[in-house]
Write an enzyme that holds these catalytic residues in place. Structure first.
Site, PDB file in Angstrom:
ATOM      1  CG  ASP A 186      61.460  49.303  98.639  1.00 29.99           C
ATOM      2  OD1 ASP A 186      61.581  48.839  99.784  1.00 29.99           O
ATOM      3  OD2 ASP A 186      62.213  50.203  98.212  1.00 29.99           O
ATOM      4  CB  ILE A 188      63.818  47.098 102.930  1.00 34.44           C
ATOM      5  CG1 ILE A 188      64.105  48.228 101.949  1.00 34.44           C
ATOM      6  CG2 ILE A 188      64.524  45.805 102.533  1.00 34.44           C
ATOM      7  CD1 ILE A 188      65.567  48.674 101.933  1.00 34.44           C
ATOM      8  CE  LYS A 189      62.055  52.751 101.272  1.00 32.47           C
ATOM      9  NZ  LYS A 189      61.927  52.922  99.854  1.00 32.47           N
ATOM     10  CG  ASN A 190      58.329  52.386 108.035  1.00 29.86           C
ATOM     11  OD1 ASN A 190      59.498  52.021 107.992  1.00 29.86           O
ATOM     12  ND2 ASN A 190      57.968  53.532 108.563  1.00 29.86           N
ATOM     13  CB  ILE A 191      53.747  48.029 105.278  1.00 35.75           C
ATOM     14  CG1 ILE A 191      53.201  49.042 104.285  1.00 35.75           C
ATOM     15  CG2 ILE A 191      53.292  48.302 106.697  1.00 35.75           C
ATOM     16  CD1 ILE A 191      51.682  48.950 104.081  1.00 35.75           C
TER      17      ILE A 191
END
Ligand SMILES: *Cc1c(COP(=O)(O)O)cnc(C)c1O
Length: 381
Positions: A186, A188-191
């Protein structure tokens, strides 16, 4: 630089998407080719992820869908129990409940905020089929203990790993070992892939069921879709959903995955800086993590005796600092409340004292220093 020397209009966001020109161009490329559904880009992203993990990855619409499909593909449903920490996003609980199974709220280890398998063991019933550790803040906690516990009781392990893309355990990436791991891409995740997620497993039966179930249960449709075609004659033998990923999303994800080493290193560097600046404070305790192994999605501190987190958050926002509270425990929600369940004393004691500080790759070291100064100053107000 002190709190007063800063432009008042600059907002330090808790988290954000970090998108470059390559991602924009990749989306334009998909739009130009005018094949927006699940096709070549999704295939390419799946292959890149499969290389990343060293195991088959199946792309789906989002992280919640990944968890839902993983539970379903393990053959878990109505009448079954799944052990899961209460301290997780409601997505975990909803995804389990969507299969008909019952999410059983478990307590956490206070130091890591990750599932405490000793507590989970007390909640076993004859219906328990799986345990779902949530890698809170990127840490896997006592994952060896969790697998040993699961093996003793014949449980599947479905790792809820949206916080832990890139985290390693005994030198191996989360997803590269173990039973089934679920990730989210999503915003805002790490990618990110905009919205998206994947399931990683080397269980061919689970992988096959997920491939079919993401496309309404249409059997063996994946290869046709990847070739830009579709099945006109097919059979359906299991419940399925519209949970596939689109080429637009995959094109973003592919570019983000290429940038992963840089994005991960930045997150780790900023988290280490937070640790360093806050170390030794009498009340602020960073969660115990080794950022040599952990690639953090969020940076969380526990503040001893914090009586009014909302007030502190409002004070920090006056300095343009957004903060968070991950996560309101699920056992207090009307849908998932269970009055007969054993209490969750650690979760109840820890959650009110947790505060999530800004962390994303576009944050500067000066931003981190400013956040730490303001936090320390406003804590005493
Ligand atoms: C992000 C996240 C999810 C859900 O992923 P989506 O892609 O937003 O559906 C589930 N669990 C946890 C712990 C998450 O952080």
């Amino acid at each position: 630089m002190g709190p007063k020397d800063r432009q008042p209009d600059k907002l330090i966001r808790l988290s954000k998407s970090c998108i470059g020109n390559a991602e924009k161009q990749a989306v334009l490329g998909v739009l130009d080719r005018e094949y927006l559904g699940m096709g070549a880009e999704v295939q390419e992203f799946e292959q890149a992820l499969t290389e990343f993990f060293g195991r088959p990855a199946i792309c789906v619409a989002n992280g919640t869908a990944a968890v839902h499909l993983a539970v379903q593909a393990c053959g878990i449903g109505a009448g079954d129990d799944v052990l899961v920490p209460s301290l997780t996003y409601v997505a975990s609980f909803q995804a389990i409940a969507a299969t008909g199974a019952r999410p059983v709220a478990c307590d956490i280890d206070a130091a890591t905020c990750v599932l405490d398998w000793r507590d989970a063991e007390k909640r076993l019933t004859e219906h328990t089929r799986a345990v779902m550790p949530v890698h809170y803040g990127g840490s896997v906690g006592d994952l060896d203990g969790i697998y040993a516990f699961a093996n003793r009781h014949g449980l599947r392990v479905i790792e809820e790993a949206p916080h832990a893309l890139g985290t390693t355990h005994h030198g191996k990436r989360v997803g590269a070992f173990g039973d089934v791991a679920c990730f989210s891409f999503d915003g805002i995740k790490n990618i990110t892939s905009g919205e998206g997620g994947c399931v990683v497993t080397d269980d061919p039966a689970v992988a096959f069921r997920i491939q079919n179930a993401r496309l309404l249960g249409v059997e063996n449709d994946t290869d046709k879709r990847f070739a830009g075609e579709r099945s006109w004659q097919f059979d359906v033998t299991a419940q399925g959903w519209r949970y596939h990923m689109s080429n637009i999303m995959a094109a973003i994800g592919l570019e983000q995955l290429k940038r992963f080493p840089e994005l991960a290193a930045t997150r780790q560097r900023l988290a280490r800086l937070y640790d360093e600046l806050l170390r030794g404070h009498p009340r602020i305790r960073p969660l115990a993590r080794n950022y040599g192994d952990v690639v953090p999605h969020i940076y969380v501190v526990r503040i001893d005796g914090l009586a009014d987190r909302s007030r502190l958050q409002a004070r920090l926002l006056e300095h343009g600092i957004q903060t968070g509270a991950h996560y309101q425990p699920n056992h207090v929600l009307s849908l998932f409340r269970d009055s007969r369940a054993l209490p969750l004393p650690i979760t109840d004691a820890v959650f009110p004292e947790l505060l999530t500080l800004p962390l994303h790759p576009d944050l500067s070291e000066q931003d981190v220093e400013f956040v730490c100064q303001c936090l320390q100053a406003r804590l005493n107000d």
